[in-house]
Design a protein around this motif. Structure first.
Motif, PDB file in Angstrom:
ATOM      1  N   ASP A 106       0.830  -1.199   0.000  1.00 30.52           N
ATOM      2  CA  ASP A 106       0.000   0.000   0.000  1.00 30.52           C
ATOM      3  C   ASP A 106       0.868   1.252   0.000  1.00 30.52           C
ATOM      4  N   TYR A 107       2.016   1.171   0.637  1.00 29.71           N
ATOM      5  CA  TYR A 107       2.979   2.265   0.704  1.00 29.71           C
ATOM      6  C   TYR A 107       4.280   1.665   1.223  1.00 29.71           C
ATOM      7  N   VAL A 108       5.373   2.391   1.081  1.00 26.67           N
ATOM      8  CA  VAL A 108       6.681   1.906   1.543  1.00 26.67           C
ATOM      9  C   VAL A 108       7.356   3.009   2.345  1.00 26.67           C
ATOM     10  N   ILE A 109       7.857   2.643   3.516  1.00 25.25           N
ATOM     11  CA  ILE A 109       8.580   3.574   4.379  1.00 25.25           C
ATOM     12  C   ILE A 109      10.080   3.371   4.172  1.00 25.25           C
ATOM     13  N   GLY A 110      10.796   4.474   3.973  1.00 25.10           N
ATOM     14  CA  GLY A 110      12.250   4.428   3.930  1.00 25.10           C
ATOM     15  C   GLY A 110      12.806   5.089   5.180  1.00 25.10           C
ATOM     16  N   SER A 111      13.732   4.419   5.840  1.00 26.09           N
ATOM     17  CA  SER A 111      14.310   4.954   7.075  1.00 26.09           C
ATOM     18  C   SER A 111      15.826   4.815   7.052  1.00 26.09           C
ATOM     19  N   ILE A 156       7.032   7.344   2.300  1.00 31.08           N
ATOM     20  CA  ILE A 156       7.156   8.003   3.602  1.00 31.08           C
ATOM     21  C   ILE A 156       8.599   7.859   4.076  1.00 31.08           C
ATOM     22  N   VAL A 157       9.138   8.905   4.677  1.00 28.39           N
ATOM     23  CA  VAL A 157      10.426   8.775   5.366  1.00 28.39           C
ATOM     24  C   VAL A 157      10.125   8.629   6.852  1.00 28.39           C
ATOM     25  N   GLY A 158      10.685   7.577   7.448  1.00 26.35           N
ATOM     26  CA  GLY A 158      10.423   7.297   8.858  1.00 26.35           C
ATOM     27  C   GLY A 158      11.271   8.148   9.780  1.00 26.35           C
ATOM     28  N   HIS A 159      10.693   8.501  10.921  1.00 31.88           N
ATOM     29  CA  HIS A 159      11.390   9.231  11.996  1.00 31.88           C
ATOM     30  C   HIS A 159      12.553  10.056  11.456  1.00 31.88           C
ATOM     31  N   LEU A 160      12.206  11.173  10.857  1.00 30.93           N
ATOM     32  CA  LEU A 160      13.123  11.962  10.028  1.00 30.93           C
ATOM     33  C   LEU A 160      14.415  12.361  10.733  1.00 30.93           C
TER      34      LEU A 160
END
Length: 270
Positions: A106-111, A156-160
């Motif tokens: 549904d979406y992908v988070i990059g951290s 989305i970028v996680g915990h920037l």
């Protein structure tokens, strides 16, 4: 509308019963869109992306089992988004893209958890902070945020500003603002949204991610947001959202981004 897009099953099991503990908590807290985004390094299918001794000891899932869990949940009419949190790994853009495109997320988070060989948020590596140049770590961290954004692989970028987790923060505001500016400029030119994460309140830093000055830059540059708790236990789902909402509205946000199979929709912030 409230979202909680950043959550993990790793402290329990990849089972419907355990997943339901999270989705039940989300429903009880009025979270309209909830997703699981397990760490990509746990999966055998990411072995060609990230390799180091700490990660290799924790690679024990198969993506087939993960995907099947979501299909089982959907067959029981459980409303949950399927996602992944991927460690952005410089030099591995082709491999990351191939992995992401292999699944119907549904979406992908990059951290960013690693700056070269330094696990910045891991207690096992905390002694390294005293050995390293603080400014160099911050420069390298936020430069990775830039290239993460430029890759345009992530929703989305996680915990920037995770880099602040252990309270090692440069004192020079001008230096910090310079790092924030280059990161947010790159994010503004990408498809990547920023999460307001309540996880920092449960960490040594005791603050939301991101810093208010950094979030203000995000708003000023028209970068969309989501809300996330980064829950690793069911009881942390939607934790401290009152504080996240206050911060979002203080800097000017009135809307939130939502995702469904890669499609985006902006809704009023709850």
């Amino acid at each position: 509308m409230l979202t909680d897009y950043h959550n993990h099953l790793e402290t329990g099991t990849l089972t419907l019963d355990y997943l339901k503990k999270f989705t039940d908590e989300a429903k009880a807290k009025g979270i309209g869109q909830f997703g699981i985004s397990e760490h990509a390094y746990h999966f055998y299918q990411t072995a060609d992306i990230l390799q180091n001794p700490w990660v290799n000891e924790r690679r024990y899932y198969d993506m087939k089992d993960y995907v099947n869990l979501f299909h089982e949940a959907w067959s029981h009419e459980i409303d949950v988004k399927m996602s992944i949190e991927m460690d952005y790994t410089p030099g591995k853009h082709a491999e990351m893209e191939a992995f992401i495109k292999s699944y119907d997320f549904d979406y992908v988070i990059g951290s960013i958890h690693w700056v070269d060989d330094f696990g910045i948020d891991l207690k096992e590596y905390i002694h390294e902070w005293e050995k390293r140049d603080l400014h160099e770590v911050y420069r390298n961290y936020f430069q990775q945020v830039v290239t993460l954004a430029e890759s345009n692989l992530f929703d989305i970028v996680g915990h920037l500003d995770l880099v602040k987790i252990f309270k090692y923060i440069p004192k020079e505001e001008e230096f910090l603002l310079e790092q924030y500016d280059k990161a947010t400029t790159a994010l503004a030119n990408s498809k990547t949204c920023v999460e307001i994460s309540t996880a920092g309140l449960r960490k040594p830093i005791g603050e939301l991610y991101p810093d208010k000055r950094l979030l203000q830059m995000c708003f000023d540059k028209k970068i969309p947001i989501v809300l996330s708790s980064d829950a690793h236990f069911p009881e942390h789902v939607g934790a401290d959202y009152d504080q996240a909402l206050v911060l979002a509205k203080e800097v000017g946000y009135k809307e939130i981004m939502t995702f469904s199979k890669g499609e985006r929709k902006i809704l009023p912030l709850g």
